[in-house]
Scaffold this active site. Structure first.
Site, PDB file in Angstrom:
ATOM      1  N   SER A 199      11.657  32.376  36.306  1.00 33.53           N
ATOM      2  CA  SER A 199      12.429  31.466  35.695  1.00 33.53           C
ATOM      3  C   SER A 199      13.264  30.870  36.679  1.00 33.53           C
ATOM      4  O   SER A 199      12.662  30.040  37.350  1.00 33.53           O
ATOM      5  CB  SER A 199      13.346  32.477  34.865  1.00 33.53           C
ATOM      6  OG  SER A 199      14.064  31.795  33.964  1.00 33.53           O
ATOM      7  N   ASP A 238       6.135  29.937  25.594  1.00 33.31           N
ATOM      8  CA  ASP A 238       7.342  29.772  26.496  1.00 33.31           C
ATOM      9  C   ASP A 238       7.910  28.163  26.377  1.00 33.31           C
ATOM     10  O   ASP A 238       7.140  27.166  26.540  1.00 33.31           O
ATOM     11  CB  ASP A 238       7.127  30.079  28.006  1.00 33.31           C
ATOM     12  CG  ASP A 238       8.168  30.194  28.867  1.00 33.31           C
ATOM     13  OD1 ASP A 238       9.223  29.773  28.520  1.00 33.31           O
ATOM     14  OD2 ASP A 238       8.143  30.245  30.255  1.00 33.31           O
ATOM     15  N   HIS A 286       8.564  33.854  27.438  1.00 31.62           N
ATOM     16  CA  HIS A 286       9.556  33.677  28.760  1.00 31.62           C
ATOM     17  C   HIS A 286      10.480  35.002  28.947  1.00 31.62           C
ATOM     18  O   HIS A 286      11.007  35.805  27.859  1.00 31.62           O
ATOM     19  CB  HIS A 286      10.594  32.746  28.552  1.00 31.62           C
ATOM     20  CG  HIS A 286      11.329  32.073  29.675  1.00 31.62           C
ATOM     21  ND1 HIS A 286      10.893  31.417  30.573  1.00 31.62           N
ATOM     22  CD2 HIS A 286      12.477  32.671  30.157  1.00 31.62           C
ATOM     23  CE1 HIS A 286      11.797  31.178  31.579  1.00 31.62           C
ATOM     24  NE2 HIS A 286      12.709  31.937  31.443  1.00 31.62           N
TER      25      HIS A 286
END
Length: 408
Positions: A194, A348, A378
């Site tokens: 991320s 995502d 995610h």
């Protein structure tokens, strides 16, 4: 007296239960869990708990008791699984002002080991050394590598570009002392998830041309955000209500870390902060035209950018900084980057950022390995060892990363 003490306690319990019911009701009507995803009910349940923590954090922040990110980090760390691994030596250190955690295999080795520098996710607000402890332990044990986890400083005390600076400084410190930690200079990998993955891209670019330091062998980016300019890519539109990173959470994370008022989030989302001349310059890298057709929904291409608003640009022009948008780096820098391993998820909001960066690297001759998990979402990687709370895509992600690192 006992009865008097029970009154506020019962009142608190009723309040907490009421907030939870409200969160569940809201999430059932707003969150979208695609039918193709595995274990949709479990995902909804975990997302409701996550949103519950955020909601309580927002209430505490308005009461000026503590900030929302501090509360969520505290709660996340309380449920983090930190097991002592008999095969690893784990050491908490500080590289200057940056807390780090070093994971070293105890078994003797006839030669220096591979080194893995890991940056955790969380959007500059969430995540910690503790919440990613089990993942880093697993990477160190399964790949027989020395792993350095970087606990960069976060909002609300720190804003852009502190995450980048902390990770860069910690990485340089580590690279200068590889022999001390038993790491082979030619086998250092930088890995992140991320926001941590975004920072991997930024740091590897910053290290290009630094001949006084060992060269990075490879970079691993798990669901990165490599630009904050075109937020109308297909994945943003298709997955804007999919847990865990919904549009609402994403925009809140971005605005808070970037010290931008939330009133500008609609202008950011619609591209009203994009000057025409900038779009002309950057669209070859961040346009949805670069996304393969199989990831698009026919007839749903949004008009981007929206009508330009100069005041929005003035408030958000730091979003064009290459430390926020590594995809905008010059070709000369991109072409010198180490090989990359990119992981993307089908459900995502940041899926297309991975696809854009993949093309950007390949266009400049950088070797790229890409692993796409269609039913992934995610943040799933942090659940990989949570047993009943884990998902197939969680372990799939970790297995793919371990396999790639072992090939270095």
């Amino acid at each position: 007296m006992a009865v008097l003490l029970l009154v506020p306690l019962l009142g608190l319990l009723v309040f907490l239960l009421g907030v939870f019911i409200w969160v569940v009701f809201k999430e059932l009507h707003t969150a979208e869990v695609p039918s193709t995803m595995k274990y949709p009910i479990k995902l909804r349940a975990v997302h409701c708990v996550f949103q519950y923590a955020i909601t309580l954090g927002n209430i505490l922040e308005k009461l000026r008791i503590c900030s929302m990110p501090s509360f969520v980090r505290f709660m996340h760390d309380r449920v983090a699984i930190i097991k002592k691994d008999p095969k690893l030596l784990v050491t908490n250190l500080h590289f200057g002002t940056v807390p780090v955690r070093l994971f070293q295999p105890k078994a003797s080795s006839c030669s220096p080991r591979r080194g893995v520098i890991f940056y955790h996710g969380g959007g500059g607000l969430l995540g910690s050394l503790d919440s990613y402890h089990s993942l880093c332990s697993y990477l160190a044990r399964e790949t027989d590598s020395v792993v350095l986890s970087v606990g960069y400083r976060k909002y609300p005390d720190y804003h852009f570009p502190i995450v980048y600076r902390d990770c860069l400084n910690a990485t340089i410190h580590f690279l200068k002392r590889l022999q001390t930690y038993g790491v082979e200079a030619s086998r250092v990998v930088i890995c992140g998830e991320s926001m941590g993955a975004s920072t991997v891209a930024m740091v590897t670019q910053a290290l290009v041309g630094r001949t006084s330091l060992p060269q990075i062998r490879a970079q691993i980016l798990i669901s990165p955000a490599v630009q904050l300019l075109n937020l109308q890519l297909p994945s943003f539109c298709q997955n804007k209500n999919v847990p865990f990173l919904t549009q609402e959470i994403f925009m809140t994370l971005v605005c808070k870390y970037m010290a931008t008022d939330l009133s500008w989030k609609d202008a950011l989302w619609n591209g009203a902060c994009m000057p025409p001349e900038n779009w002309k310059k950057y669209q070859r890298w961040i346009s949805s035209d670069n996304i393969p057709d199989r990831f698009k929904n026919k007839g749903q291409e949004p008009q981007f950018p929206g009508p330009f608003i100069e005041s929005a640009y003035l408030e958000t022009k730091h979003f064009f900084d290459v430390r926020n948008a590594p995809i905008l780096a010059e070709d000369e820098i991109i072409s010198q980057l180490p090989e990359a391993f990119l992981v993307s998820y089908g459900h995502d909001i940041l899926r297309d950022d991975t696809l854009l960066y993949k093309k950007r690297l390949e266009d400049q001759g950088v070797p790229v390995s890409w692993y796409h998990i269609e039913d992934g979402f995610h943040g799933c990687i942090v659940l990989f060892d949570r047993k009943l709370l884990s998902f197939p895509c969680s372990q799939d992600t970790v297995n793919s990363v371990v396999s790639y690192i072992k090939g270095i």
